[in-house]
Design an enzyme around this catalytic site. Structure first.
Site, PDB file in Angstrom:
ATOM      1  N   ASP A   1       0.855  -1.174   0.000  1.00  0.00           N
ATOM      2  CA  ASP A   1       0.000   0.000   0.000  1.00  0.00           C
ATOM      3  C   ASP A   1       0.902   1.239   0.000  1.00  0.00           C
ATOM      4  OD1 ASP A   1      -2.289   1.653   0.427  1.00  0.00           O
ATOM      5  OD2 ASP A   1      -1.815   1.674   2.568  1.00  0.00           O
TER       6      ASP A   1
ATOM      7  N   ASP B   1      -0.349   5.032   1.024  1.00  0.00           N
ATOM      8  CA  ASP B   1      -0.630   5.966   2.119  1.00  0.00           C
ATOM      9  C   ASP B   1      -0.437   5.293   3.476  1.00  0.00           C
ATOM     10  OD1 ASP B   1      -1.341   7.455  -0.033  1.00  0.00           O
ATOM     11  OD2 ASP B   1      -3.323   8.028   0.698  1.00  0.00           O
TER      12      ASP B   1
ATOM     13  N   GLY C   1      -5.298   3.324  -2.972  1.00  0.00           N
ATOM     14  CA  GLY C   1      -6.587   3.990  -3.107  1.00  0.00           C
ATOM     15  C   GLY C   1      -6.400   5.469  -3.363  1.00  0.00           C
TER      16      GLY C   1
END
Length: 411
Positions: A197, A199, A286
Protein backbone atom coordinates in the site's frame (compact mmCIF):
# COMPACT_ATOMS: atom_id res chain seq x y z
CA UNK A 1 40.06 -42.52 -12.41
CA UNK A 2 37.15 -44.61 -13.67
CA UNK A 3 33.82 -44.72 -11.89
CA UNK A 4 34.62 -48.19 -10.59
CA UNK A 5 37.76 -46.83 -8.94
CA UNK A 6 35.99 -44.03 -7.05
CA UNK A 7 35.86 -44.65 -3.30
CA UNK A 8 32.37 -45.31 -1.98
CA UNK A 9 30.68 -42.34 -0.27
CA UNK A 10 30.88 -42.24 3.50
CA UNK A 11 27.61 -43.37 5.00
CA UNK A 12 25.82 -41.38 7.62
CA UNK A 13 26.46 -43.21 10.90
CA UNK A 14 23.60 -45.29 12.20
CA UNK A 15 22.30 -45.14 15.75
CA UNK A 16 24.67 -47.95 16.79
CA UNK A 17 27.88 -46.28 15.56
CA UNK A 18 29.94 -44.76 18.42
CA UNK A 19 30.45 -40.98 18.08
CA UNK A 20 32.05 -38.22 20.11
CA UNK A 21 30.67 -34.73 20.67
CA UNK A 22 33.67 -32.41 21.01
CA UNK A 23 32.80 -29.01 22.53
CA UNK A 24 35.24 -26.10 22.71
CA UNK A 25 34.59 -22.90 24.73
CA UNK A 26 36.60 -19.76 25.25
CA UNK A 27 37.86 -16.47 23.85
CA UNK A 28 37.60 -16.36 20.09
CA UNK A 29 40.63 -15.79 17.89
CA UNK A 30 41.63 -16.72 14.34
CA UNK A 31 42.64 -20.35 13.81
CA UNK A 32 40.61 -22.13 16.50
CA UNK A 33 38.43 -24.08 14.08
CA UNK A 34 41.37 -25.05 11.88
CA UNK A 35 43.39 -26.01 14.96
CA UNK A 36 40.68 -28.32 16.33
CA UNK A 37 40.25 -30.18 13.06
CA UNK A 38 44.02 -30.41 12.51
CA UNK A 39 44.16 -32.08 15.91
CA UNK A 40 41.31 -34.47 15.07
CA UNK A 41 42.78 -35.25 11.63
CA UNK A 42 45.60 -37.22 13.27
CA UNK A 43 42.99 -39.80 14.35
CA UNK A 44 41.31 -40.22 10.93
CA UNK A 45 37.82 -39.52 12.27
CA UNK A 46 34.84 -38.61 10.08
CA UNK A 47 33.03 -35.32 10.67
CA UNK A 48 29.29 -35.91 11.18
CA UNK A 49 28.17 -32.41 12.20
CA UNK A 50 29.62 -28.98 13.06
CA UNK A 51 28.10 -25.99 14.84
CA UNK A 52 29.90 -22.77 15.77
CA UNK A 53 28.64 -19.61 17.44
CA UNK A 54 30.57 -16.47 18.42
CA UNK A 55 28.90 -14.07 20.86
CA UNK A 56 30.69 -10.97 22.17
CA UNK A 57 34.06 -12.48 21.37
CA UNK A 58 33.39 -15.89 23.00
CA UNK A 59 33.32 -19.00 20.83
CA UNK A 60 31.31 -22.19 21.26
CA UNK A 61 32.48 -24.78 18.72
CA UNK A 62 30.87 -28.23 18.57
CA UNK A 63 32.04 -31.09 16.37
CA UNK A 64 30.31 -34.47 16.20
CA UNK A 65 32.83 -37.05 14.95
CA UNK A 66 33.17 -40.81 14.73
CA UNK A 67 35.26 -42.64 17.30
CA UNK A 68 38.80 -43.41 15.97
CA UNK A 69 39.10 -46.98 14.67
CA UNK A 70 42.66 -47.09 13.30
CA UNK A 71 45.26 -49.60 14.48
CA UNK A 72 47.02 -48.48 17.64
CA UNK A 73 44.76 -45.42 18.02
CA UNK A 74 42.50 -45.13 21.03
CA UNK A 75 39.66 -42.85 22.04
CA UNK A 76 41.58 -42.02 25.20
CA UNK A 77 44.51 -40.70 23.18
CA UNK A 78 42.18 -38.49 21.15
CA UNK A 79 40.62 -37.10 24.30
CA UNK A 80 43.98 -36.33 25.86
CA UNK A 81 45.30 -34.70 22.69
CA UNK A 82 42.22 -32.46 22.31
CA UNK A 83 42.36 -31.40 25.97
CA UNK A 84 46.06 -30.60 25.71
CA UNK A 85 45.51 -28.55 22.55
CA UNK A 86 42.65 -26.62 24.17
CA UNK A 87 44.66 -25.89 27.33
CA UNK A 88 47.55 -24.58 25.23
CA UNK A 89 45.16 -21.92 23.86
CA UNK A 90 43.50 -21.26 27.23
CA UNK A 91 40.27 -22.86 25.98
CA UNK A 92 37.97 -25.34 27.68
CA UNK A 93 37.13 -28.68 26.11
CA UNK A 94 34.38 -31.18 26.82
CA UNK A 95 34.05 -34.54 25.04
CA UNK A 96 30.88 -36.59 25.37
CA UNK A 97 30.51 -40.18 24.17
CA UNK A 98 27.37 -41.32 22.43
CA UNK A 99 26.01 -43.18 19.44
CA UNK A 100 24.91 -42.08 16.02
CA UNK A 101 23.97 -38.68 14.64
CA UNK A 102 21.66 -36.02 16.08
CA UNK A 103 18.12 -37.19 16.66
CA UNK A 104 15.88 -36.33 13.71
CA UNK A 105 14.04 -33.02 13.91
CA UNK A 106 10.32 -33.29 14.45
CA UNK A 107 7.86 -32.90 11.62
CA UNK A 108 6.43 -29.46 11.06
CA UNK A 109 9.16 -26.85 10.72
CA UNK A 110 8.86 -23.09 10.94
CA UNK A 111 10.86 -19.90 11.14
CA UNK A 112 9.78 -17.61 13.98
CA UNK A 113 11.03 -14.03 13.66
CA UNK A 114 10.73 -11.83 16.75
CA UNK A 115 11.10 -8.03 16.58
CA UNK A 116 11.59 -6.01 19.75
CA UNK A 117 12.38 -2.36 20.37
CA UNK A 118 14.03 -3.36 22.68
CA UNK A 119 13.68 -7.13 23.08
CA UNK A 120 13.57 -8.01 26.78
CA UNK A 121 14.40 -11.24 28.59
CA UNK A 122 10.78 -11.43 29.79
CA UNK A 123 9.47 -11.22 26.23
CA UNK A 124 11.94 -13.82 25.00
CA UNK A 125 10.96 -16.18 27.83
CA UNK A 126 7.28 -15.79 26.93
CA UNK A 127 7.91 -16.61 23.27
CA UNK A 128 10.05 -19.65 24.13
CA UNK A 129 7.42 -20.92 26.55
CA UNK A 130 4.68 -20.52 23.93
CA UNK A 131 6.72 -22.52 21.43
CA UNK A 132 7.17 -25.29 23.97
CA UNK A 133 3.48 -25.12 24.84
CA UNK A 134 2.51 -26.02 21.28
CA UNK A 135 4.78 -29.07 21.34
CA UNK A 136 7.52 -27.34 19.38
CA UNK A 137 11.25 -27.62 19.89
CA UNK A 138 13.67 -24.73 19.35
CA UNK A 139 16.47 -26.12 17.18
CA UNK A 140 18.44 -22.94 16.61
CA UNK A 141 18.36 -19.23 17.46
CA UNK A 142 20.34 -16.42 15.84
CA UNK A 143 20.18 -12.65 15.59
CA UNK A 144 19.19 -11.01 12.32
CA UNK A 145 19.61 -7.38 13.38
CA UNK A 146 20.47 -5.22 16.36
CA UNK A 147 19.10 -1.94 14.96
CA UNK A 148 16.82 -0.17 14.28
CA UNK A 149 15.15 -3.04 16.14
CA UNK A 150 16.44 -6.24 17.66
CA UNK A 151 15.42 -9.07 15.34
CA UNK A 152 15.92 -12.70 16.35
CA UNK A 153 14.99 -15.84 14.45
CA UNK A 154 14.02 -19.17 16.01
CA UNK A 155 14.07 -22.35 13.94
CA UNK A 156 11.32 -24.56 15.33
CA UNK A 157 10.32 -28.16 14.65
CA UNK A 158 7.80 -30.60 16.09
CA UNK A 159 4.64 -28.54 15.56
CA UNK A 160 2.67 -27.32 12.55
CA UNK A 161 2.96 -23.71 11.46
CA UNK A 162 -0.67 -22.64 11.87
CA UNK A 163 -1.18 -23.62 15.54
CA UNK A 164 2.27 -22.21 16.30
CA UNK A 165 1.35 -18.91 14.62
CA UNK A 166 -1.94 -18.72 16.52
CA UNK A 167 -0.22 -19.22 19.88
CA UNK A 168 2.60 -16.77 19.17
CA UNK A 169 0.43 -14.01 17.74
CA UNK A 170 -1.58 -14.07 20.96
CA UNK A 171 1.56 -13.99 23.09
CA UNK A 172 3.13 -11.25 20.98
CA UNK A 173 0.10 -9.01 21.46
CA UNK A 174 0.24 -9.56 25.22
CA UNK A 175 4.01 -8.97 25.37
CA UNK A 176 4.18 -5.92 23.10
CA UNK A 177 6.44 -7.37 20.42
CA UNK A 178 6.07 -8.39 16.78
CA UNK A 179 6.24 -12.04 15.74
CA UNK A 180 6.13 -13.62 12.29
CA UNK A 181 5.76 -17.38 11.77
CA UNK A 182 6.56 -18.76 8.33
CA UNK A 183 6.77 -22.37 7.17
CA UNK A 184 10.25 -23.62 6.39
CA UNK A 185 11.02 -24.65 2.85
CA UNK A 186 12.27 -23.34 -0.45
CA UNK A 187 9.23 -21.10 -0.89
CA UNK A 188 10.53 -18.80 1.85
CA UNK A 189 13.55 -17.91 -0.24
CA UNK A 190 11.50 -17.83 -3.44
CA UNK A 191 9.17 -14.95 -2.52
CA UNK A 192 9.91 -12.84 -5.55
CA UNK A 193 7.16 -10.21 -5.58
CA UNK A 194 6.43 -7.61 -2.88
CA UNK A 195 3.37 -5.37 -3.23
CA UNK A 196 2.60 -2.62 -0.74
CA UNK A 197 0.00 0.00 0.00
CA UNK A 198 1.12 3.63 -0.35
CA UNK A 199 -0.63 5.97 2.12
CA UNK A 200 0.68 5.41 5.68
CA UNK A 201 2.74 2.47 4.45
CA UNK A 202 5.25 3.38 1.75
CA UNK A 203 4.77 7.03 2.65
CA UNK A 204 3.94 8.72 5.94
CA UNK A 205 1.11 10.80 4.50
CA UNK A 206 -2.47 10.45 3.30
CA UNK A 207 -2.30 11.92 -0.19
CA UNK A 208 -5.88 13.11 -0.33
CA UNK A 209 -5.29 15.12 2.83
CA UNK A 210 -2.31 16.83 1.17
CA UNK A 211 -4.54 17.81 -1.75
CA UNK A 212 -7.29 18.89 0.65
CA UNK A 213 -4.87 21.21 2.45
CA UNK A 214 -4.32 23.09 -0.82
CA UNK A 215 -8.08 23.19 -1.46
CA UNK A 216 -8.83 24.45 2.05
CA UNK A 217 -11.16 21.57 2.81
CA UNK A 218 -9.17 19.45 5.25
CA UNK A 219 -11.94 19.37 7.86
CA UNK A 220 -14.58 18.29 5.36
CA UNK A 221 -12.33 15.53 4.01
CA UNK A 222 -11.68 14.38 7.58
CA UNK A 223 -15.44 14.24 8.22
CA UNK A 224 -15.99 12.01 5.20
CA UNK A 225 -13.09 9.78 6.23
CA UNK A 226 -14.55 9.44 9.74
CA UNK A 227 -17.95 8.49 8.27
CA UNK A 228 -16.26 5.77 6.23
CA UNK A 229 -14.43 4.52 9.31
CA UNK A 230 -17.78 4.27 11.10
CA UNK A 231 -19.11 2.14 8.26
CA UNK A 232 -21.56 4.78 7.06
CA UNK A 233 -19.86 4.89 3.64
CA UNK A 234 -17.96 2.22 1.76
CA UNK A 235 -14.55 3.03 0.28
CA UNK A 236 -15.83 3.92 -3.19
CA UNK A 237 -18.52 6.23 -1.79
CA UNK A 238 -16.04 7.93 0.51
CA UNK A 239 -13.51 8.29 -2.31
CA UNK A 240 -16.00 10.03 -4.61
CA UNK A 241 -17.21 12.25 -1.75
CA UNK A 242 -13.71 13.36 -0.83
CA UNK A 243 -12.48 13.86 -4.39
CA UNK A 244 -15.56 15.99 -5.13
CA UNK A 245 -14.24 18.50 -2.60
CA UNK A 246 -11.14 19.02 -4.79
CA UNK A 247 -13.13 20.35 -7.73
CA UNK A 248 -11.53 23.41 -9.31
CA UNK A 249 -8.08 22.86 -7.81
CA UNK A 250 -5.32 23.87 -10.23
CA UNK A 251 -3.37 20.98 -11.76
CA UNK A 252 -0.12 22.64 -10.65
CA UNK A 253 -0.92 21.46 -7.11
CA UNK A 254 0.08 17.94 -8.19
CA UNK A 255 3.74 18.96 -8.33
CA UNK A 256 3.49 20.59 -4.90
CA UNK A 257 1.95 17.44 -3.38
CA UNK A 258 4.69 15.30 -4.92
CA UNK A 259 7.27 17.45 -3.15
CA UNK A 260 5.38 17.19 0.15
CA UNK A 261 5.19 13.39 0.15
CA UNK A 262 7.45 11.89 2.84
CA UNK A 263 8.73 8.34 2.47
CA UNK A 264 8.41 6.11 5.50
CA UNK A 265 11.76 5.53 7.27
CA UNK A 266 13.42 2.48 5.76
CA UNK A 267 11.36 2.57 2.54
CA UNK A 268 14.34 3.22 0.26
CA UNK A 269 16.41 0.55 2.02
CA UNK A 270 13.61 -2.01 1.70
CA UNK A 271 13.09 -1.42 -2.00
CA UNK A 272 16.80 -1.12 -2.83
CA UNK A 273 17.59 -4.39 -1.04
CA UNK A 274 14.68 -6.30 -2.57
CA UNK A 275 15.67 -5.16 -6.05
CA UNK A 276 19.27 -6.25 -5.48
CA UNK A 277 17.99 -9.67 -4.48
CA UNK A 278 16.05 -9.95 -7.72
CA UNK A 279 12.61 -9.34 -6.23
CA UNK A 280 9.99 -7.41 -8.15
CA UNK A 281 8.27 -4.63 -6.20
CA UNK A 282 4.97 -2.87 -6.77
CA UNK A 283 2.45 -0.54 -5.13
CA UNK A 284 -1.33 -0.43 -5.15
CA UNK A 285 -3.17 2.55 -3.75
CA UNK A 286 -6.59 3.99 -3.11
CA UNK A 287 -4.80 7.28 -3.79
CA UNK A 288 -3.91 8.68 -7.16
CA UNK A 289 -1.72 7.80 -10.14
CA UNK A 290 -0.50 11.39 -10.24
CA UNK A 291 1.53 10.46 -7.14
CA UNK A 292 2.13 6.71 -7.54
CA UNK A 293 3.53 7.07 -11.06
CA UNK A 294 6.08 9.55 -9.69
CA UNK A 295 6.98 7.16 -6.88
CA UNK A 296 7.38 4.34 -9.39
CA UNK A 297 9.89 6.38 -11.37
CA UNK A 298 11.78 7.68 -8.32
CA UNK A 299 12.08 4.32 -6.58
CA UNK A 300 12.46 2.04 -9.59
CA UNK A 301 9.28 0.06 -8.90
CA UNK A 302 8.11 -2.61 -11.30
CA UNK A 303 4.36 -2.10 -10.86
CA UNK A 304 2.07 0.71 -9.74
CA UNK A 305 -1.69 1.13 -9.85
CA UNK A 306 -4.06 3.65 -8.26
CA UNK A 307 -7.06 5.84 -9.00
CA UNK A 308 -6.67 8.71 -11.44
CA UNK A 309 -7.85 12.25 -10.77
CA UNK A 310 -9.65 13.68 -13.79
CA UNK A 311 -8.14 16.93 -15.09
CA UNK A 312 -9.88 19.17 -17.67
CA UNK A 313 -8.43 22.46 -18.89
CA UNK A 314 -5.76 22.39 -16.18
CA UNK A 315 -8.25 21.97 -13.33
CA UNK A 316 -9.28 18.99 -11.18
CA UNK A 317 -12.90 18.13 -11.93
CA UNK A 318 -13.61 16.49 -8.58
CA UNK A 319 -13.96 13.09 -10.24
CA UNK A 320 -11.81 10.00 -10.73
CA UNK A 321 -11.67 8.15 -14.03
CA UNK A 322 -11.33 4.44 -14.71
CA UNK A 323 -11.92 1.49 -12.43
CA UNK A 324 -11.75 2.38 -8.75
CA UNK A 325 -8.95 0.72 -6.77
CA UNK A 326 -10.74 -0.39 -3.60
CA UNK A 327 -10.33 -3.28 -1.16
CA UNK A 328 -11.25 -5.97 -3.70
CA UNK A 329 -9.36 -4.12 -6.40
CA UNK A 330 -6.10 -4.28 -4.47
CA UNK A 331 -6.35 -8.06 -4.24
CA UNK A 332 -7.11 -8.28 -7.96
CA UNK A 333 -4.08 -6.15 -8.74
CA UNK A 334 -1.85 -8.32 -6.55
CA UNK A 335 -2.95 -11.35 -8.57
CA UNK A 336 -2.44 -9.48 -11.84
CA UNK A 337 1.05 -8.31 -10.87
CA UNK A 338 1.96 -11.85 -9.80
CA UNK A 339 0.79 -13.25 -13.12
CA UNK A 340 2.74 -10.62 -15.07
CA UNK A 341 5.83 -11.27 -12.94
CA UNK A 342 5.49 -15.04 -13.36
CA UNK A 343 5.36 -15.52 -9.61
CA UNK A 344 2.96 -17.95 -7.88
CA UNK A 345 0.66 -16.17 -5.44
CA UNK A 346 2.08 -18.20 -2.54
CA UNK A 347 5.45 -16.53 -3.22
CA UNK A 348 4.15 -12.98 -2.86
CA UNK A 349 4.38 -10.56 0.06
CA UNK A 350 1.78 -7.84 0.66
CA UNK A 351 2.19 -4.93 3.09
CA UNK A 352 -0.55 -2.56 4.20
CA UNK A 353 -2.11 -0.73 7.12
CA UNK A 354 -5.83 -0.30 6.49
CA UNK A 355 -9.01 -2.31 6.28
CA UNK A 356 -9.05 -1.83 2.52
CA UNK A 357 -5.74 -3.76 2.41
CA UNK A 358 -7.14 -6.88 4.08
CA UNK A 359 -8.14 -8.78 0.92
CA UNK A 360 -4.67 -8.19 -0.50
CA UNK A 361 -2.95 -9.20 2.75
CA UNK A 362 -4.96 -12.42 2.96
CA UNK A 363 -4.44 -13.27 -0.72
CA UNK A 364 -0.64 -13.01 -0.52
CA UNK A 365 1.66 -15.78 0.61
CA UNK A 366 2.72 -13.49 3.45
CA UNK A 367 0.54 -10.56 4.53
CA UNK A 368 2.22 -7.95 6.76
CA UNK A 369 0.14 -5.40 8.67
CA UNK A 370 2.37 -2.33 9.02
CA UNK A 371 1.50 -0.09 11.99
CA UNK A 372 -2.08 -1.07 11.34
CA UNK A 373 -5.38 -0.82 13.20
CA UNK A 374 -6.13 -3.73 15.60
CA UNK A 375 -8.64 -5.26 13.18
CA UNK A 376 -6.01 -5.42 10.44
CA UNK A 377 -3.30 -6.77 12.76
CA UNK A 378 -5.57 -9.56 13.91
CA UNK A 379 -6.48 -10.60 10.37
CA UNK A 380 -3.02 -10.43 8.76
CA UNK A 381 -0.43 -13.19 8.84
CA UNK A 382 1.92 -11.01 10.86
CA UNK A 383 2.36 -7.40 11.91
CA UNK A 384 5.14 -4.86 12.29
CA UNK A 385 4.54 -2.10 14.82
CA UNK A 386 7.76 -0.11 14.60
CA UNK A 387 8.11 2.89 12.25
CA UNK A 388 10.78 1.31 10.03
CA UNK A 389 9.59 -0.26 6.80
CA UNK A 390 12.87 -2.09 6.16
CA UNK A 391 12.19 -4.36 9.16
CA UNK A 392 10.08 -6.38 6.71
CA UNK A 393 13.40 -7.66 5.35
CA UNK A 394 13.98 -9.56 8.59
CA UNK A 395 10.72 -11.44 8.12
CA UNK A 396 12.23 -12.77 4.89
CA UNK A 397 15.34 -14.00 6.73
CA UNK A 398 17.59 -11.19 5.48
CA UNK A 399 20.05 -9.97 8.08
CA UNK A 400 21.13 -6.38 8.75
CA UNK A 401 24.72 -7.35 7.96
CA UNK A 402 23.65 -8.59 4.52
CA UNK A 403 21.83 -5.32 3.83
CA UNK A 404 24.85 -3.24 4.84
CA UNK A 405 27.26 -5.47 2.92
CA UNK A 406 25.16 -5.04 -0.22
CA UNK A 407 25.19 -1.26 0.24
CA UNK A 408 28.97 -1.22 0.72
CA UNK A 409 29.52 -3.37 -2.35
CA UNK A 410 27.27 -1.11 -4.42
CA UNK A 411 29.16 1.98 -3.27
Amino acid sequence: MSASQNPPPTAVPGDDVPTLLVKIFGKDRPGITAGLFDTLAAYSVDVVDIEQVVTRGRIVLCALVTVPTGDGVTEGELRATVHNWAESLKLQAEIISGRGDNRPRGTGRSHVTVLGHPLTAEQTAAIAASITGTGGNIDRIFRLAKYPVTAVEFEVSGTETEPLRTALVTEAAASGIDVAVISSGLQRRAQRLVVMDVDSTLIQDEVIELFAAHAGCEEKVAEVTAAAMRGELDFEQSLHARVALLEGLDESVVDKVREEVRLTPGARTLIRTLKRLGYQVGVVSGGFTQITDDLKDRLGLDFASANTLEVVDGKLTGRVIGEVVDRAGKARLLRRFAAEAGVPLVQTVAIGDGANDLDMLNAAGLGVAFNAKPLVREAAHTSVNVPFLDTVLYLLGITREEVEAADTHAD
